[in-house]
Design a protein around this motif. Sequence first.
Motif, PDB file in Angstrom:
ATOM      1  N   VAL A  34       0.835  -1.204   0.000  1.00  0.00           N
ATOM      2  CA  VAL A  34       0.000   0.000   0.000  1.00  0.00           C
ATOM      3  C   VAL A  34       0.871   1.256   0.000  1.00  0.00           C
ATOM      4  N   GLY A  35       1.906   1.265   0.850  1.00  0.00           N
ATOM      5  CA  GLY A  35       2.790   2.420   0.902  1.00  0.00           C
ATOM      6  C   GLY A  35       3.506   2.666  -0.417  1.00  0.00           C
ATOM      7  N   TRP A  36       3.920   1.580  -1.064  1.00  0.00           N
ATOM      8  CA  TRP A  36       4.604   1.719  -2.361  1.00  0.00           C
ATOM      9  C   TRP A  36       3.677   2.304  -3.414  1.00  0.00           C
ATOM     10  N   ARG A  37       2.422   1.833  -3.444  1.00  0.00           N
ATOM     11  CA  ARG A  37       1.462   2.344  -4.423  1.00  0.00           C
ATOM     12  C   ARG A  37       1.155   3.819  -4.168  1.00  0.00           C
ATOM     13  N   VAL A  38       1.048   4.202  -2.896  1.00  0.00           N
ATOM     14  CA  VAL A  38       0.779   5.601  -2.569  1.00  0.00           C
ATOM     15  C   VAL A  38       1.936   6.483  -3.031  1.00  0.00           C
TER      16      VAL A  38
ATOM     17  N   VAL B 233       4.117   5.839  -5.421  1.00  0.00           N
ATOM     18  CA  VAL B 233       4.164   5.871  -6.883  1.00  0.00           C
ATOM     19  C   VAL B 233       3.152   6.866  -7.425  1.00  0.00           C
ATOM     20  N   ARG B 234       1.933   6.844  -6.893  1.00  0.00           N
ATOM     21  CA  ARG B 234       0.901   7.781  -7.348  1.00  0.00           C
ATOM     22  C   ARG B 234       1.276   9.219  -7.016  1.00  0.00           C
ATOM     23  N   ALA B 235       1.852   9.429  -5.825  1.00  0.00           N
ATOM     24  CA  ALA B 235       2.259  10.784  -5.456  1.00  0.00           C
ATOM     25  C   ALA B 235       3.360  11.287  -6.379  1.00  0.00           C
TER      26      ALA B 235
ATOM     27  N   ARG C 200       1.832  12.257  -9.676  1.00  0.00           N
ATOM     28  CA  ARG C 200       1.135  13.549  -9.633  1.00  0.00           C
ATOM     29  C   ARG C 200       2.127  14.702  -9.647  1.00  0.00           C
ATOM     30  N   VAL C 201       3.228  14.552  -8.906  1.00  0.00           N
ATOM     31  CA  VAL C 201       4.244  15.604  -8.894  1.00  0.00           C
ATOM     32  C   VAL C 201       4.847  15.779 -10.282  1.00  0.00           C
ATOM     33  N   SER C 202       5.129  14.654 -10.936  1.00  0.00           N
ATOM     34  CA  SER C 202       5.702  14.712 -12.279  1.00  0.00           C
ATOM     35  C   SER C 202       4.731  15.358 -13.259  1.00  0.00           C
ATOM     36  N   SER C 203       3.445  15.012 -13.133  1.00  0.00           N
ATOM     37  CA  SER C 203       2.434  15.574 -14.013  1.00  0.00           C
ATOM     38  C   SER C 203       2.290  17.071 -13.780  1.00  0.00           C
TER      39      SER C 203
END
Length: 296
Positions: free
Chosen positions: A273-277, A279-281, A284-287
Amino acid sequence: MDPLIDWALIAGSFVVAIVVGLTGMGGGALMTPMMMLFFNVPPLAAVSSDLVASAVMKPVGGVVHLRRGTVNLRLVGWLCAGSVPAAFCGVFLARAFAVSDAVKYALGVALLLAVAGMALKSWLGGRGGTSSAHDIVVRPIPTLLVGTVGGLVVGVSSVGSGSLIIVALLVLYPALKANQLVGTDLVQAVPLVAAAAVGHILFGDFQLDLTLSLLIGSIPGVYLGARISSRAPGGLIRAMLAIVLLASALKLLDVSNALTVWALLAATAVTVVGWRVRVRAAARVSSGSTDLEPAR
């Protein structure tokens, strides 16, 4: 066959050393439990031999960081002022507890602290430092206490020079960059581990055959792990290391198999769960940074 060489132990230390080379931590936290759990080495002998082997290997990495200028020598001095005498005293505690399972339980507790420290380091990992290693204002008393506690743990269990002290440094000096943390911790670990090793040679249960086998397997393993570390996902490897440390700690503390399995499943779920969070964060920063770029 040479009686000083244990080929199974060489193979085991080679695998563990690859993990150490990949992650930069976990040497004593993995090597000592491996000897105790899989090779039936007595706790004090495992701690003694692992520390002597580490004393041979630590200076190599320390010289590299000194040449790169990623070491705060004043910080190293305050850490060593506490850790070196405490590590030597830790040997006497380990010797006094050798008649019971206290060393094994102390190692189990140290591993649990290492897992907690790795989790804290991962959580604080986003606070990347920006200062030079030489610009940090050293806090003498807290640094001395960190060295003292870390040295005592290392002297008793061989765990802490990389897993525990580096996390304490991260909390005390968040402005230090990652390579500066590693470099400073690695250099201070040289006299720390050397003091603990001398103590174990004199008063512990040092065994030459164990140490030779560890060195034969560890040196090429660390080199191989360091070579491939740049290509491997460091976060995933550190998560796997934390799970392995947790399993070792629970077994050393004589936790039942059923409870150990449930604890590992829970730790794995939290890791995923922590890894997925993260990765998504990161996505979003990259986007967001891409959206802010001016049109050409």
